[in-house]
Write an enzyme that holds these catalytic residues in place. Structure first.
Site, PDB file in Angstrom:
ATOM      1  N   GLY A 193      70.876  41.625 -64.588  1.00  0.00           N
ATOM      2  CA  GLY A 193      71.456  42.954 -64.424  1.00  0.00           C
ATOM      3  C   GLY A 193      71.417  43.676 -65.754  1.00  0.00           C
ATOM      4  O   GLY A 193      70.842  43.184 -66.730  1.00  0.00           O
TER       5      GLY A 193
ATOM      6  N   ASP B 221      75.937  44.506 -70.522  1.00  0.00           N
ATOM      7  CA  ASP B 221      77.391  44.678 -70.400  1.00  0.00           C
ATOM      8  C   ASP B 221      77.864  44.779 -68.948  1.00  0.00           C
ATOM      9  O   ASP B 221      78.936  45.303 -68.673  1.00  0.00           O
ATOM     10  CB  ASP B 221      77.855  45.921 -71.179  1.00  0.00           C
ATOM     11  CG  ASP B 221      79.347  45.853 -71.520  1.00  0.00           C
ATOM     12  OD1 ASP B 221      79.845  44.730 -71.738  1.00  0.00           O
ATOM     13  OD2 ASP B 221      80.002  46.899 -71.533  1.00  0.00           O
ATOM     14  N   ASP B 222      77.077  44.266 -68.016  1.00  0.00           N
ATOM     15  CA  ASP B 222      77.530  44.219 -66.622  1.00  0.00           C
ATOM     16  C   ASP B 222      78.437  43.022 -66.357  1.00  0.00           C
ATOM     17  O   ASP B 222      79.031  42.928 -65.279  1.00  0.00           O
ATOM     18  CB  ASP B 222      76.323  44.163 -65.666  1.00  0.00           C
ATOM     19  CG  ASP B 222      75.737  45.544 -65.395  1.00  0.00           C
ATOM     20  OD1 ASP B 222      76.366  46.535 -65.804  1.00  0.00           O
ATOM     21  OD2 ASP B 222      74.647  45.618 -64.788  1.00  0.00           O
ATOM     22  N   GLY B 223      78.519  42.088 -67.318  1.00  0.00           N
ATOM     23  CA  GLY B 223      79.457  40.975 -67.192  1.00  0.00           C
ATOM     24  C   GLY B 223      78.851  39.673 -66.716  1.00  0.00           C
ATOM     25  O   GLY B 223      79.556  38.835 -66.142  1.00  0.00           O
TER      26      GLY B 223
ATOM     27  N   PRO C  69      69.466  37.876 -70.498  1.00  0.00           N
ATOM     28  CA  PRO C  69      69.917  39.119 -71.148  1.00  0.00           C
ATOM     29  C   PRO C  69      69.688  40.344 -70.274  1.00  0.00           C
ATOM     30  O   PRO C  69      68.761  40.394 -69.466  1.00  0.00           O
ATOM     31  CB  PRO C  69      69.067  39.181 -72.425  1.00  0.00           C
ATOM     32  CG  PRO C  69      67.864  38.365 -72.121  1.00  0.00           C
ATOM     33  CD  PRO C  69      68.307  37.283 -71.195  1.00  0.00           C
TER      34      PRO C  69
ATOM     35  N   ASN D 104      80.497  44.075 -59.944  1.00  0.00           N
ATOM     36  CA  ASN D 104      81.503  43.642 -60.905  1.00  0.00           C
ATOM     37  C   ASN D 104      82.391  44.812 -61.359  1.00  0.00           C
ATOM     38  O   ASN D 104      82.090  45.971 -61.109  1.00  0.00           O
ATOM     39  CB  ASN D 104      80.803  42.993 -62.105  1.00  0.00           C
ATOM     40  CG  ASN D 104      81.781  42.293 -63.031  1.00  0.00           C
ATOM     41  OD1 ASN D 104      82.857  41.855 -62.603  1.00  0.00           O
ATOM     42  ND2 ASN D 104      81.423  42.178 -64.296  1.00  0.00           N
TER      43      ASN D 104
ATOM     44  N   SER E 191      33.920  54.921 -90.839  1.00  0.00           N
ATOM     45  CA  SER E 191      32.968  56.023 -90.890  1.00  0.00           C
ATOM     46  C   SER E 191      32.671  56.341 -92.354  1.00  0.00           C
ATOM     47  O   SER E 191      33.591  56.470 -93.169  1.00  0.00           O
ATOM     48  CB  SER E 191      33.550  57.259 -90.191  1.00  0.00           C
ATOM     49  OG  SER E 191      32.678  58.354 -90.295  1.00  0.00           O
TER      50      SER E 191
ATOM     51  N   LYS F  79      27.267  51.897 -92.679  1.00  0.00           N
ATOM     52  CA  LYS F  79      26.816  50.990 -91.614  1.00  0.00           C
ATOM     53  C   LYS F  79      25.439  51.378 -91.082  1.00  0.00           C
ATOM     54  O   LYS F  79      24.522  50.561 -91.014  1.00  0.00           O
ATOM     55  CB  LYS F  79      27.795  51.010 -90.424  1.00  0.00           C
ATOM     56  CG  LYS F  79      29.174  50.553 -90.675  1.00  0.00           C
ATOM     57  CD  LYS F  79      29.986  50.550 -89.407  1.00  0.00           C
ATOM     58  CE  LYS F  79      30.023  51.885 -88.690  1.00  0.00           C
ATOM     59  NZ  LYS F  79      30.563  52.977 -89.493  1.00  0.00           N
TER      60      LYS F  79
ATOM     61  N   SER G 234      33.849  50.089 -84.261  1.00  0.00           N
ATOM     62  CA  SER G 234      34.539  49.000 -83.531  1.00  0.00           C
ATOM     63  C   SER G 234      35.805  48.572 -84.266  1.00  0.00           C
ATOM     64  O   SER G 234      35.860  47.484 -84.817  1.00  0.00           O
ATOM     65  CB  SER G 234      33.600  47.814 -83.297  1.00  0.00           C
ATOM     66  OG  SER G 234      32.893  47.438 -84.452  1.00  0.00           O
TER      67      SER G 234
END
Length: 608
Positions: A11, A14-16, A91, A144, A447, A451, A519
């Protein structure tokens, strides 16, 4: 042995949740005397003014006690006269949704808490959907803090209706809604006088009697092979845990993915030989003939398990880095791990409504349906048929962190309908004809690093030496093959994937392929290496950013600094340097002739 129920509490924050389980253990007298004494002492310096803080039984981390929240999963084992239990207190904070999913993956049942003063919120809905995703089909909704709303029946019914309408369409077999007060103990272990309008059981008695047994057919024997035991030349056994069904000596089993058949010669449970073994037992099985069986294969009597290299899946994304199509991961199903690619993101699932939402990228804690391609065939099943072969995780190939957990929905028909066509003229014949070893020289760098210039000079020198080559330049391919791609992250990923596939085809043609692309992402270069194979040679042009910006041949850095070019590598988009390239050259330290000679000399080591 008493029946075992594995359940989680989940849940919002702090929903218990911790308080609920702590109060249940305390009231049911399921604590040792020293635990009870420690709880009472700890509560004196807690946050409840000296009254017992039942959450302290579950919240053991210092950070949890300081913040008053659950961070990690806390497991508790307890037994009543009627049943044994393992509870995972998970949690509620959105930041720790990953930990909640870990707890849900082990459970058969869930207790979801709702704060009666807040009602059903987004995190409540997210947890319910994750429970459903993880195969939890039975729930309790514990409403709750009923004491804070005066045990109002109307408020309870509103929350109940809201939750029940949300679970419609989820794969949930049963939902029991119970009004509780975790702090005061109402309807935790026994019926409360404060809720005369509630005619159901209290929470603990309900948990002692709820039936979570599965009705689906689990008769087919399934054993994912974890290990091949070969203590001597006379014994070869296949070890693993039986995930469904039973097996007996003399039974004919199929080895997947090869589809070879053999009969069971002997069964060992621990070091004892038995004639039969059942689901849940770890076993060593000997077969009556030699077969090619290794870790990741599956021994079974089922004819419905699938073997394919592409499937559709529902996943919970748990990584801080967002998911885009084309990304490559390790895919672990059962005991098998293979490289795989998220080919496409079909849609997200809206947490609040359950509706499908179009998406091209996915962020942490979002639910999504996607198509996944594997490097080779893998044995799997629908999650609803077999959780061991239907659940999987995605592992980041660079950090080795778990990026997602998910379930298989179904295989893709194209994985079995599209078959590789073998040709008489193969790579070996083509390379012999050209008198060279095929390679892909993958030039990467910022860039302006040089290369393209370096790759061009290297190709000229290789051709002068009599080699057959093809140069793929980043800008050139965007005029044709990749004309439809932009420069967002997902476009860059697809750009590199396509080039890797083309380079592989050129290697199949016996050519030396040279590619010149920024890349920028290490994961994409690793994916290209996976596609191309041993012929992949990474050439890191490590010219510093300052020098690249000073050169600014195309004026792109100036535009990027002015904000005219978004997602420009090195300025507004990252460049992840190669960690272990085969060749590295800084063009600011050498003339182009010197740099070319250095690179060609090193390339010749791979051509010999």
């Amino acid at each position: 042995m008493r029946d075992l129920l594995k359940f989680i509490t989940c849940g919002s924050v702090d929903d218990g949740k911790s308080t609920l389980i702590g109060h249940m253990l305390y009231d049911a007298k399921l604590l040792f005397a020293d635990q009870e004494k420690a709880l009472e002492l700890d509560s004196k310096v807690g946050s409840r003014g000296g009254e017992i803080d039942y959450s302290l039984l579950l919240d053991g981390l210092m950070a949890e006690r300081e913040q008053g929240i659950t961070i990690d999963v806390a497991y508790r084992y307890f037994t009543t006269d009627n049943r044994s239990f393992i509870v995972a207190d998970t949690p509620g904070h959105e930041e720790y949704t990953r930990n909640m999913a870990v707890g849900a993956s082990f459970a058969d049942f869930a207790v979801i808490l709702v704060d009666a003063t807040k009602g059903v919120i987004s995190q409540t809905k997210r947890h319910a959907r994750i429970c459903s995703l993880m195969g939890i089909n039975h729930l309790v909704l514990a409403v709750n803090k009923m004491d804070l709303v005066g045990f109002d029946q109307k408020r309870f019914e509103e929350i109940k209706q809201d939750f029940m309408s949300m679970t419609y369409g989820l794969n949930i077999d049963s939902v029991q809604v119970i009004p509780v007060s975790a702090t005061e103990g109402d309807n935790i272990t026994k019926k409360s006088e404060n809720t005369p309008w509630y005619d159901g059981q209290a929470l603990l008695p309900y948990l002692e009697t709820v039936d979570v047994s599965e009705d689906k057919d689990q008769d087919s024997f399934v054993l994912p092979v974890q290990r091949v035991s070969r203590p001597n030349h006379t014994f070869r056994g296949f070890q693993g845990q039986i995930e469904s069904g039973t097996v007996a000596v003399g039974d004919e089993v199929i080895s997947l993915p090869s589809n070879e058949k053999a009969k069971v010669k002997s069964i060992l449970v621990a070091d004892h030989e038995q004639t039969e073994a059942v689901v849940g037992q770890p076993v060593t099985i000997q077969l009556d003939r030699e077969m090619d069986v290794s870790r990741g294969n599956v021994l079974t009597t089922s004819d419905s398990i699938q073997v394919a290299d592409m499937f559709t899946a529902s996943i919970l994304w748990m990584d801080d880095t967002e998911l885009v199509a084309g990304r490559n991961y390790f895919v672990k199903v059962g005991t098998k791990t293979l490289p795989g690619t998220v080919m496409s993101i079909k849609h997200k699932i809206d947490i609040n409504t359950g509706k499908q939402v179009p998406a091209d990228r996915v962020f942490k804690n979002e639910l999504v349906e996607c198509d996944i391609s594997l490097s080779e065939n893998m044995v799997f099943d629908k999650f609803e048929n077999n959780q061991a072969l239907g659940g999987f995780i995605l592992v980041d190939r660079v950090s080795n962190m778990t990026s997602a957990c998910g379930v298989v929905e179904h295989s893709l028909r194209r994985s079995t309908n599209v078959v590789w066509q073998e040709t008489d003229i193969n790579r070996e014949i083509r390379s012999q004809q050209k008198g060279q070893k095929p390679l892909t020289l993958w030039f990467t760098g910022l860039s302006g690093s040089g290369k393209s210039t370096l790759a061009n000079e290297v190709e000229k020198k290789l051709v002068a030496m009599g080699n057959h080559t093809m140069l793929l330049d980043g800008d050139n391919v965007r005029h044709g093959l990749n004309k439809n791609l932009g420069f967002k992250e997902e476009d860059r990923v697809e750009n590199i994937r396509r080039i890797a596939e083309v380079a592989k085809l050129m290697n199949d043609g016996g050519l030396i392929a040279l590619t010149s692309f920024i890349s920028p992402y290490e994961a994409d270069r690793n994916n290209a290496r996976e596609i191309i194979g041993d012929e992949f040679i990474e050439v890191f042009v490590s010219t510093p950013l300052e020098e690249c910006e000073n050169r600014d041949v195309k004026g792109l850095y100036k535009k990027a600094r002015a904000g005219e070019i978004p997602n420009f590598t090195g300025i507004s988009s990252p460049y992840e340097q190669p960690t272990n390239p085969e060749i590295e050259i800084d063009t600011s330290q050498y003339s182009i002739e010197e740099a070319t000679d250095i690179v060609v000399k090193k390339i010749m080591e791979y051509l010999d």
